[in-house]
Design a protein around this motif. Structure first.
Motif, PDB file in Angstrom:
ATOM      1  N   LYS C  32      41.835  32.769  44.498  1.00 18.08           N
ATOM      2  CA  LYS C  32      41.620  33.430  43.053  1.00 18.08           C
ATOM      3  C   LYS C  32      41.203  32.404  42.556  1.00 18.08           C
ATOM      4  O   LYS C  32      40.863  32.492  42.000  1.00 18.08           O
ATOM      5  CB  LYS C  32      43.463  33.973  42.840  1.00 18.08           C
ATOM      6  CG  LYS C  32      43.038  35.148  42.006  1.00 18.08           C
ATOM      7  CD  LYS C  32      44.648  36.064  41.682  1.00 18.08           C
ATOM      8  CE  LYS C  32      44.627  36.593  40.718  1.00 18.08           C
ATOM      9  NZ  LYS C  32      45.569  37.820  39.678  1.00 18.08           N
ATOM     10  N   ASP C 207      34.264  39.715  32.731  1.00 14.10           N
ATOM     11  CA  ASP C 207      35.622  40.092  32.615  1.00 14.10           C
ATOM     12  C   ASP C 207      36.153  40.866  33.623  1.00 14.10           C
ATOM     13  O   ASP C 207      36.914  41.521  33.544  1.00 14.10           O
ATOM     14  CB  ASP C 207      35.610  41.744  31.281  1.00 14.10           C
ATOM     15  CG  ASP C 207      34.541  42.479  31.672  1.00 14.10           C
ATOM     16  OD1 ASP C 207      34.339  42.904  32.714  1.00 14.10           O
ATOM     17  OD2 ASP C 207      34.751  43.374  30.449  1.00 14.10           O
ATOM     18  N   ARG C 208      35.710  40.984  34.752  1.00 16.31           N
ATOM     19  CA  ARG C 208      36.334  41.803  36.388  1.00 16.31           C
ATOM     20  C   ARG C 208      37.349  41.410  36.591  1.00 16.31           C
ATOM     21  O   ARG C 208      37.899  40.700  36.639  1.00 16.31           O
ATOM     22  CB  ARG C 208      34.955  41.684  36.871  1.00 16.31           C
ATOM     23  CG  ARG C 208      33.686  42.322  36.874  1.00 16.31           C
ATOM     24  CD  ARG C 208      32.669  42.286  38.497  1.00 16.31           C
ATOM     25  NE  ARG C 208      32.277  41.508  38.689  1.00 16.31           N
ATOM     26  CZ  ARG C 208      31.020  40.591  39.148  1.00 16.31           C
ATOM     27  NH1 ARG C 208      31.278  41.431  40.325  1.00 16.31           N
ATOM     28  NH2 ARG C 208      30.882  39.562  39.374  1.00 16.31           N
ATOM     29  N   ILE C 209      37.889  42.296  37.347  1.00 18.02           N
ATOM     30  CA  ILE C 209      39.156  42.013  37.777  1.00 18.02           C
ATOM     31  C   ILE C 209      39.425  41.784  39.053  1.00 18.02           C
ATOM     32  O   ILE C 209      38.431  42.541  40.057  1.00 18.02           O
ATOM     33  CB  ILE C 209      40.350  43.748  37.157  1.00 18.02           C
ATOM     34  CG1 ILE C 209      39.654  44.833  37.410  1.00 18.02           C
ATOM     35  CG2 ILE C 209      40.282  43.243  35.329  1.00 18.02           C
ATOM     36  CD1 ILE C 209      40.856  45.978  36.902  1.00 18.02           C
ATOM     37  N   TYR C 210      40.216  41.442  39.358  1.00 21.90           N
ATOM     38  CA  TYR C 210      40.641  41.397  41.407  1.00 21.90           C
ATOM     39  C   TYR C 210      41.817  42.133  41.182  1.00 21.90           C
ATOM     40  O   TYR C 210      42.875  41.389  41.167  1.00 21.90           O
ATOM     41  CB  TYR C 210      40.732  39.609  41.032  1.00 21.90           C
ATOM     42  CG  TYR C 210      41.154  39.123  42.074  1.00 21.90           C
ATOM     43  CD1 TYR C 210      40.016  39.219  43.463  1.00 21.90           C
ATOM     44  CD2 TYR C 210      41.638  38.659  43.409  1.00 21.90           C
ATOM     45  CE1 TYR C 210      39.282  39.894  45.100  1.00 21.90           C
ATOM     46  CE2 TYR C 210      41.727  38.372  44.710  1.00 21.90           C
ATOM     47  CZ  TYR C 210      40.431  38.604  45.161  1.00 21.90           C
ATOM     48  OH  TYR C 210      40.802  38.065  46.471  1.00 21.90           O
ATOM     49  N   VAL C 211      41.869  42.982  42.298  1.00 24.50           N
ATOM     50  CA  VAL C 211      43.044  44.076  42.382  1.00 24.50           C
ATOM     51  C   VAL C 211      42.609  44.814  43.731  1.00 24.50           C
ATOM     52  O   VAL C 211      41.772  44.799  44.139  1.00 24.50           O
ATOM     53  CB  VAL C 211      42.350  44.925  41.055  1.00 24.50           C
ATOM     54  CG1 VAL C 211      41.629  46.480  41.416  1.00 24.50           C
ATOM     55  CG2 VAL C 211      43.840  46.258  41.254  1.00 24.50           C
ATOM     56  N   PRO C 395      36.780  45.876  35.454  1.00 24.03           N
ATOM     57  CA  PRO C 395      37.716  46.336  34.650  1.00 24.03           C
ATOM     58  C   PRO C 395      37.918  47.747  34.487  1.00 24.03           C
ATOM     59  O   PRO C 395      37.246  48.580  34.374  1.00 24.03           O
ATOM     60  CB  PRO C 395      38.215  45.710  33.012  1.00 24.03           C
ATOM     61  CG  PRO C 395      36.831  45.489  32.771  1.00 24.03           C
ATOM     62  CD  PRO C 395      35.540  45.711  33.698  1.00 24.03           C
ATOM     63  N   PHE C 396      39.613  48.366  34.534  1.00 28.17           N
ATOM     64  CA  PHE C 396      39.690  50.194  34.133  1.00 28.17           C
ATOM     65  C   PHE C 396      39.240  50.343  32.944  1.00 28.17           C
ATOM     66  O   PHE C 396      39.990  49.455  32.216  1.00 28.17           O
ATOM     67  CB  PHE C 396      41.222  49.722  34.677  1.00 28.17           C
ATOM     68  CG  PHE C 396      41.610  49.675  36.248  1.00 28.17           C
ATOM     69  CD1 PHE C 396      40.647  49.949  36.836  1.00 28.17           C
ATOM     70  CD2 PHE C 396      43.043  48.913  36.044  1.00 28.17           C
ATOM     71  CE1 PHE C 396      41.398  49.395  38.977  1.00 28.17           C
ATOM     72  CE2 PHE C 396      43.213  48.700  37.496  1.00 28.17           C
ATOM     73  CZ  PHE C 396      42.499  48.624  39.082  1.00 28.17           C
TER      74      PHE C 396
END
Ligand SMILES: Cc1ncc(C[n+]2csc(CCOP(=O)(O)OP(=O)(O)O)c2C)c(N)n1
Ligand code: SF4
Ligand code: SF4
Ligand code: SF4
Ligand SMILES: [Mg+2]
Lengths: 409, 351, 613
Positions: C32, C207-211, C395-396
């Motif tokens: 991260k 703006d990507r997310i990490y999930v 992102p969602f």
């Protein structure tokens, strides 16, 4: 000597001796006589306005015949209420259908007339009251009398069976209505050797009854002639044959029809009112006739119960559409009737009560409501119920060689 | 069986209940089971119970597994939704249905093969979860539909129609249900509707897992001598501990029972169960005692029937899960979807 | 030493740890921290079916170019597990680096001379500071993160922020962790020099997310309106339900009463799980279960019931290595056929094939609309790679105007209006009948649901033509499904080509990277990513438009290819399979090598041995 009287003897029906009867006699007719005159072709017309007094089938014949002979404003006026009228329901229906109003609870008081000509009838309006014993009495209602104008009156109240030609001192008793007292089983009057049957015995019924009574009277006469007790009669015979064909097939049509009664098709009213000789009912065509026949409840097919076979599984109880089967502890009839799955409404109808079953209970069936649908027998795993056709074999009077006893069948 | 529809004609005195339905209105399609099958009598008792309970048919959902017994939901309550699921798995489907809509009444109908053999696991787990349902096992000791093999409730030593002896121990579903925490446990007999119908009625009104083991002879494959599930055998060995009267809520209890003869239990819905004792000292609210009594009597070869145990304070799976009172099915997008602003926050937390 | 790799923002670090040593969270923090520096990472857990003691690896690909697939090969090995030491050392690329705990002196033979060895006496540092064994264990992990940060040029403040976020509100813990972090950093600063592998701040994450895919799918279920969830624990699907439970606890509690607007039941097995789902679906709720291959096997009878009795259900199948217990903690795409045709008799079921957690969310929600619309079981086919690894993903998104599509349901009013209701009647010609929810109307709309043949009015019938009509209608419904399933995604090559490739799911990032590698070698392919089953016409048009279409997937038997051949009119010879099924995620190198070889070109690089474990 024996004598059997069966003729429907009648003195034309009763007259109505009310004020104005004499003065207006030209237009007041005794219904039954009038009908026969019409039938023999002596009479072929009637006034425009007709009042028919009476509520029996003769009254219905009178009013409908009037409609065909020129009566336009025809009414039936009856003492009783509509329901209690003696006429058959379908006759009443037919009359109403031919635009004949039926006025109830009106008792004729007098005929009105002018210059020797009938002008109408005055009626007292009554109402039905019931005494403690539930007997109905017609009491004045207090409403003012009513006057209905008319040109002709047909009196169709109570036909009398009278035997004016029988002397009253020959040991043959008559009741208060002037009818002979007749034994309902033997058809013998109070004077041995004299038998009555048909209308002569118990008043008007239909031809089927007359034939049956004839048979029974014949047995009595035979025995009487042989010098035997007429009361000691061989019972009628019967036979029961199983109707089972397959696992759920019967040799009678057991599928209960939910249809209401089909009306017999009638000729067009306009047409049938034109001619008194035209048949109003056209009869069923084969298709409708069949559908009506499907409504038959197969009263000749009986549910026959065999105790030793029953395993008391309740299947018949569960399937019976009218809840007429109950398995319960044994008891007196009255007590049993109180413990049925569905109340027995007609106490005059027998219950079928089995012998004791394995559990000590009995099977009780209220025959009154049974549809003879056979579902109980179809659901019965052991064949303890079977649907069997019942054939009654009447006792016929037949001279037997040597014996002289009556032969059954 | 019969292939003709039961005539709609009925007894003139057939009367409607408070909802205006006659008993006949609770019937279903005509049964296709063998003539004399005990299962049909249980259907009739269910019909009677629902009628007596003034139950709106569409508020009941009937579910079953596979087997002759599991076919029966087609033969009662024609106006109810029904679900004939897969063999032995009705309990899970019923559980799901119940979770989805807690407002309907759930009736599960199963067989001894369906519940004690293939479905023993699901039976046990639905009971221990306390699913609010009435679960009836129509117990004939055999697999009827596959032609008479022994099931897991066949008693050890009982004989098949062909004379073969069963060497395996029987599973007693009643003991199991008691042990698993069912809050209403009864046993009855298809041939005794007077006992059975009130039990079903009380079970339907019970909140929680209500279980009725109903011995129901298979006339085709298990009604011979040597069977312990035959009409004759059950009648000879039936030991009823009590007789039940169900008194609807609101209805005043008018009967004055002689002291010591009757126990009354008020259920969650306000209805009162009046239990007339047939076995002295039997207390249907004492689970441990019930288990002991059953074990003792069973050892003597008796078939103990009646309302064996009831916990009027029972709770159900929805209580444990603390679900909302509105049925989950009635919740719409507004209730269920957190929306885009919440999603934006979730996204932010994931960077 | 000379020949050492010098790579910036493009290298692979692999951590070799012992399961249960608490390394997972430290490793994840490491990944991260790179992300927070604006550099994309792709991280993957390689773990055993074990709770404690067996080896576990964590592979982090630092990829400035945004290649999120597994690359293959290791540039820096963080070797923390003596048990796997030898194979870990063997796996390092020539010129690569080894980071190890130098507390214990190891013989020369334990090392390689074509790599750079970096030793930090982690245990010694720990033992000097901590006395509680568990603390020693946990902080050792943070110490090596600090050391690595210094070696790789990761900004220490970024990690400090991450620690502060992780232990928000627990100041004492933050301080302890930051101290440990500094110990590692300071040791390196004092005793060592930075490596040739460097992380440099960039702006490639956006703006990507990490999930993880499992969480995303669970969140999808929340947004899809699922209220009933029944499940039985099985790796790698368990965390779907855990996440669903957490999200529900957060977003599905009635504010006034505190009561739950959901019901989650841990069933006794997968049969009961799907039974509960089907019961709830039958009764009008949106319900799902999450499972993996063995669960699907158990559920098949019920799935057949759902197909034939037409009951909505959603199954999230997080695929793992089969058959049987197979490789429970390794990834595969090997349930395609068993899911697509689950159940005896003629059955087939729609499947959604997400490529990453972003699509897990999207399809996780969509599955509920589809299952209601199609009144059947819909599968969301995740795999362990997407499900249990954190992925960098878009992102969602949620459109607030979107409502739950409950499909064809007759309401009280519809029934009241006197429409002719036949549960299995095809009124609209799309093969989808209307249904009613139990209890909807006092006298209309009730029917008897069963898995037995019945007529359009739900009445039992085994008449041949009635059965055939119904089965044909089900096929019509499946036709209709084609228009509802997300369309395939086409990547046209810049250069016109008669060669194509079809792929799906977690293969996607590796595939995209492979396409680039191949293109750089002059090998051009049009690529089509299928996103669901049944396949729409576009799939067959694509195949028709090419002479040869590789089908790349992660199983032995070419299951996607089998489905394509089975469901359409295709000459199998046209579809050479490219199969990767050793349980590790497929790599770009593998795909490029396979396709490259078959297209007659030299592979860009000889394939490295996969997954040395
Ligand atoms: C998975 C599966 N295995 C086997 C069957 C075949 N089968 C149908 S009914 C039945 C037994 C039913 O026995 P029980 O539940 O006691 O019902 P009964 O017929 O006795 O009422 C079996 C084995 C099936 N339908 N499904
Ligand atoms: S014949 Fe029909 S109506 Fe009569 S007892 Fe049997 S089932 Fe009942
Ligand atoms: S169905 Fe037959 S065996 Fe069963 S109770 Fe009735 S008569 Fe007896
Ligand atoms: S086989 Fe047995 S259980 Fe099945 S219907 Fe016949 S009697 Fe009943
Ligand atoms: Mg059975």
């Amino acid at each position: 000597m024996t004598l059997f009287l069966s003729e429907r003897v009648r003195r034309g029906g009763r007259d109505l001796d009310l004020p104005g009867r004499e003065e207006a006699r030209a237009n007041i007719h005794v219904g039954i006589d009038w009908l026969s005159s019409v039938s023999f072709g002596h009479i072929n017309k009637i006034g425009r306005r007709v009042i028919v007094l009476g509520g029996g089938n003769t009254a219905m014949d009178c009013c409908r015949t009037s409609r065909r002979l020129g009566g336009e404003d025809v009414k039936v006026v009856v003492r009783s209420g509509f329901e209690e009228m003696k006429a058959s329901p379908w006759e009443k229906e037919d009359a109403l259908h031919e635009d004949i109003p039926i006025l109830n609870f009106r008792v004729p008081k007098s005929f009105t007339h002018e210059n020797g000509k009938l002008t109408g009838v005055v009626f007292e309006v009554v109402e039905a009251q019931y005494d403690d014993k539930g007997r109905r009495r017609l009491m004045p209602s207090g409403e003012p009398d009513e006057h209905y104008p008319c040109d002709d009156v047909l009196v169709a109240v109570g036909q009398e069976n009278a035997f004016p030609w029988i002397e009253r001192d020959i040991g043959l008793d008559f009741d208060e209505w002037g009818m002979p007292k007749v034994d309902e089983v033997t058809f013998q009057s109070t004077r041995p050797g004299v038998f009555f049957g048909g209308d002569a015995a118990f008043g008007p019924k239909n031809i089927i009854w007359a034939v049956a009574q004839g048979h029974d009277a014949a047995v009595s006469i035979h025995r009487y002639c042989q010098g035997e007790d007429v009361n000691d009669r061989p019972p009628p015979g019967f036979s029961l044959t199983s109707q089972k064909m397959g696992i759920h097939e019967w040799s009678y049509d057991n599928d209960v029809s939910n249809d209401a009664r089909f009306r017999v098709p009638q000729r067009d009213k306009g047409e049938s009112l034109k001619d008194v000789r035209l048949e109003v009912e056209l009869g069923f065509d084969p298709k409708l006739g069949f559908a009506e026949a499907q409504r038959c409840l197969n009263c000749d097919v009986q549910t026959v119960f065999a105790e030793p076979l029953c395993i008391e599984c309740d299947a018949c109880v569960d399937i019976c559409p009218v809840d007429c089967i109950t398995f319960t502890e044994d008891g007196e009839e009255e007590d049993l009737r109180g413990r049925l799955n569905a109340p027995s409404l007609h106490l005059d109808q027998d219950l079928l009560v089995s012998n004791k079953l394995k559990t000590g209970r009995v099977m009780v069936k209220d025959e009154d409501v049974c549809l003879h649908c056979g579902l109980c027998a179809e659901r019965c795993p052991t064949g303890a119920w079977d649907m069997q056709r019942f054939t009654l074999e009447m006792t016929h009077a037949t001279a037997m060689t040597g014996g002289g006893a009556c032969q059954a069948r | 069986m019969t292939y003709l529809a039961k005539p709609r004609l009925h007894h003139p005195s057939l009367s409607p209940n408070d909802l205006g339905f006659t008993r006949r209105d609770y019937e279903g399609s005509v049964s296709t089971l063998c003539a004399g099958c005990g299962h049909d009598s249980i259907s009739a008792a269910i019909i009677q119970a629902c009628y007596d309970l003034n139950l709106p048919p569409h508020r009941l959902a009937k579910l079953s597994g596979i087997g002759c017994s599991s076919k029966t939901p087609d033969y009662f309550l024609g106006a109810s939704h029904g679900f004939n699921t897969v063999h032995g798995r009705m309990p899970s489907v019923l559980t799901g249905a119940n979770l989805a809509n807690r407002e309907l009444i759930y009736l599960g109908v199963s067989g001894d093969g369906d519940s004690a053999s293939i479905g023993l696991g699901q039976f046990a787990h639905a009971i221990r979860r306390g699913v609010n349902m009435t679960y009836i096992v129509e117990n004939n000791g055999v697999y009827g539909l596959t032609k008479g093999q022994f099931s897991a409730t066949s008693d050890k030593g009982s004989k098949s129609k062909r004379g073969v002896e069963n060497h395996e121990s029987a599973i007693d579903l009643v003991s199991l249900a008691l042990q698993l925490g069912a809050t209403f446990v009864a046993r009855s007999f298809s041939g005794d509707k007077a006992q059975l119908a009130p039990l079903i009625r009380a079970a339907l009104a019970h909140k929680g897992a209500a279980f009725i083991d109903c011995v129901s002879p298979c006339v085709q494959f298990n009604n011979h001598s040597g069977s312990t599930k035959s009409y004759d055998y059950v009648r000879e060995h039936n030991e009823a501990v009590n007789r039940l009267d169900v008194i609807a809520k609101r209805a005043p209890i008018e009967v004055d029972y002689a002291p010591g003869t009757t126990t009354t239990v008020t259920q969650h819905d306000g209805s009162v169960l009046a239990l007339h004792k047939l076995a002295a000292h039997y207390d249907p609210t004492d689970r441990i005692a019930a288990m002991t009594y059953l074990a003792q009597r069973q050892a003597l070869g008796e078939v103990v029937t009646g309302l064996l145990y009831v916990d009027p304070e029972a709770s159900d799976l929805h209580d444990s899960l603390e679900t909302v009172s509105t049925p989950l099915t009635a919740l719409g997008g507004k209730d269920l979807i957190p929306g885009s602003s919440v999603l934006a926050k979730i996204n932010a937390d994931l960077r | 030493m000379s020949g050492s790799l010098n790579l910036t923002n493009d290298f692979v670090v692999k951590f070799a740890n012992v399961n249960g040593s608490g390394s997972a969270s430290a490793n994840s923090m490491f990944a991260k921290s790179v992300l927070r520096m604006g550099v994309p990472v792709a991280a993957r857990n390689i773990f055993p079916s074990n709770i404690q003691g067996l080896p576990t690896w964590y592979e982090v690909r630092v990829t400035g170019d945004g290649h999120l697939g597994r690359r293959g090969g290791v540039d820096l090995m963080v070797a923390m597990n003596p048990q796997t030491w030898d194979r870990d050392i063997a796996e390092i690329e020539s010129g690569g680096y080894l980071f190890y705990d130098s507390t214990k002196v190891l013989p020369e033979s334990k090392f390689r001379d074509d790599i750079t060895v970096v030793g930090v006496p982690l245990t010694r540092i720990c033992n000097e500071v901590y006395s509680v064994p568990r603390e020693r264990q946990l902080f050792k992990n943070i110490i090596y993160v600090g050391a690595l940060a210094a070696l790789l040029g990761i900004e220490i403040e970024v990690i400090e922020t991450l620690l502060a976020e992780q232990f928000a509100g627990k100041e004492r813990l933050i301080k302890a962790n930051v101290d440990a972090l500094h110990m590692g950093r300071d040791y390196v600063r004092t005793n060592l020099t930075p490596l040739g592998l460097q992380v440099r701040r960039a702006d490639a994450v956006g703006d990507r997310i990490y999930v993880e895919g499992n969480s995303a799918a669970a969140l999808g279920a929340v947004y899809g309106g699922a209220t009933v969830c029944a499940w039985y624990p099985i790796t790698p699907s368990t965390s779907v339900v855990e996440a669903f439970t957490d999200y529900c606890a957060e977003f599905r509690i009635d504010a006034e009463t505190g009561q739950a607007k959901y019901a989650i039941v841990q069933a006794e097995d997968e049969i009961a799980s799907i039974g509960i789902v089907i019961g709830a679906g039958w009764n009008g709720a949106r319900a799902f279960t999450a499972t993996s291959g063995p669960g699907i096997s158990l559920m098949t009878e019920f799935i057949g019931l759902s197909y034939f009795a037409e009951i909505p259900a959603v199954i999230m199948d997080v695929q793992r290595g089969g058959p049987s217990t197979g490789m429970p903690t390794r990834t595969q795409q090997a349930d395609l056929i068993s899911a697509a045709y689950a159940g005896h008799g003629d059955t087939k079921h729609p499947m959604l094939l997400p490529q990453d957690p972003g699509e897990c969310f999207e399809m996780g929600a969509l599955a509920f609309d589809l299952s209601d619309r199609l009144q059947t079981t819909v599968f969301v086919m995740l795999d362990l790679d997407i499900g249990m690894n954190e992925w960098l993903t878009e992102p969602f998104k949620w459109d607030d105007t979107r409502s739950l599509d409950r499909g064809k349901v007759m309401t009280y009013e519809d029934l009241e209006s006197g429409v002719d209701f036949g549960r299995y009647k095809d009124v609209d010609g799309d093969g989808i009948p209307y249904r009613t929810y139990p209890g909807v109307h006092p006298s209309k709309g009730a029917y008897f649901t069963r898995g037995t043949s019945r007529n359009p009015y739900a009445r039992y019938s085994e008449e041949g033509h009635v059965y055939v009509d119904n089965m044909q209608r089900l096929l019509r419904k499946f036709e209709t499904a084609k228009s509802l399933i997300p369309a395939p995604e086409l990547r046209k090559s810049k250069t016109a080509t008669r060669t194509g490739v079809i792929y799906f799911g977690s293969t996607t990032p590796a595939m995209h990277e492979a396409l680039e590698i191949l293109a750089s070698k002059g090998l051009h392919l049009d690529a089509l990513r299928v996103r669901g089953f049944p396949f729409s016409d576009e799939v067959y048009d694509f195949i028709a438009a090419h002479d040869r279409v590789f089908v790349v997937e992660q199983n032995r038997d070419a299951q996607l290819r089998t489905l394509i051949v089975n469901e359409g009119d295709v000459d199998p010879a046209k579809l050479p399979p490219v199969l990767h099924f050793d349980g590790t995620p497929i790599t770009a190198r593998f795909i490029a090598a396979e396709i490259g070889t078959r297209l007659g070109a030299t592979a860009p690089r000889s394939p490295v041995p996969e997954a040395a474990e």
